[in-house]
Write a protein that holds these residues in place. Sequence first.
Motif, PDB file in Angstrom:
ATOM      1  N   PRO A 104      25.447  -8.691   3.482  1.00  0.00           N
ATOM      2  CA  PRO A 104      25.221 -10.028   2.922  1.00  0.00           C
ATOM      3  C   PRO A 104      23.770 -10.252   2.484  1.00  0.00           C
ATOM      4  N   TRP A 105      22.847  -9.518   3.045  1.00  0.00           N
ATOM      5  CA  TRP A 105      21.425  -9.636   2.719  1.00  0.00           C
ATOM      6  C   TRP A 105      21.099  -9.158   1.304  1.00  0.00           C
ATOM      7  N   SER A 137      30.385  -8.511  -6.278  1.00  0.00           N
ATOM      8  CA  SER A 137      29.965  -9.367  -5.162  1.00  0.00           C
ATOM      9  C   SER A 137      29.329  -8.478  -4.096  1.00  0.00           C
ATOM     10  N   ALA A 138      28.478  -9.085  -3.307  1.00  0.00           N
ATOM     11  CA  ALA A 138      27.873  -8.345  -2.202  1.00  0.00           C
ATOM     12  C   ALA A 138      28.964  -7.968  -1.212  1.00  0.00           C
ATOM     13  N   PRO A 139      28.934  -6.757  -0.700  1.00  0.00           N
ATOM     14  CA  PRO A 139      29.941  -6.379   0.293  1.00  0.00           C
ATOM     15  C   PRO A 139      29.727  -7.160   1.586  1.00  0.00           C
ATOM     16  N   SER A 140      30.798  -7.344   2.325  1.00  0.00           N
ATOM     17  CA  SER A 140      30.720  -8.151   3.548  1.00  0.00           C
ATOM     18  C   SER A 140      29.766  -7.558   4.578  1.00  0.00           C
ATOM     19  N   ASP A 141      29.583  -6.240   4.563  1.00  0.00           N
ATOM     20  CA  ASP A 141      28.670  -5.621   5.523  1.00  0.00           C
ATOM     21  C   ASP A 141      27.217  -5.591   5.034  1.00  0.00           C
ATOM     22  N   ASP A 158      22.038 -10.045  -1.564  1.00  0.00           N
ATOM     23  CA  ASP A 158      21.830 -11.096  -2.563  1.00  0.00           C
ATOM     24  C   ASP A 158      20.647 -11.985  -2.230  1.00  0.00           C
ATOM     25  N   LYS A 190      25.342   2.689  -1.020  1.00  0.00           N
ATOM     26  CA  LYS A 190      25.126   1.709   0.043  1.00  0.00           C
ATOM     27  C   LYS A 190      24.114   2.207   1.059  1.00  0.00           C
TER      28      LYS A 190
END
Length: 147
Positions: free
Chosen positions: A138-139, A132-136, A141, A109
């Motif tokens: 979001p960019w 899935s993209a981690p919540s911290d 994807d 990360k």
Amino acid sequence: MTCGRRVTDASPNGIACCRIVMQPVAPAYDPHAQSDTPKVFISYRHADCAVLAADIYYSLLVEGRSVFLDDGTIAVGADAEQTYLRAASHAEYFIALVSKNYFQSDFCKREIAHAARCRRRLIRVNITPVPSAPSDMPWIDGPNWNK
């Protein structure tokens, strides 16, 4: 392995035969051979896709590219994060092998976030199952970032 015959003994038969050179599953890490300013940086989760990372590494080396890839070991006393981030800062291309556990690695990360801040060209290789993209992040994807 060779078949034990000389190439000069061969006769044309319409079939092409090639000698296959077996490469190691993972490249040997030599901290002194790693460039501080590689053309390509490969980021991956070792447990998920070390063989794929090694294949890409060797393919790029054969093409004459300067590639940074680690095998999870850093010289005693060296700062691993500083070593990785310095290489990621200079690489023109950042290849992220995004596997199911990629975003669970703090190093992965930090590497990809650092590459984004440095506006490196991201080549994202999704390995199923795609996380899935981690919540911290979001960019992650969003569209590729370029200079």
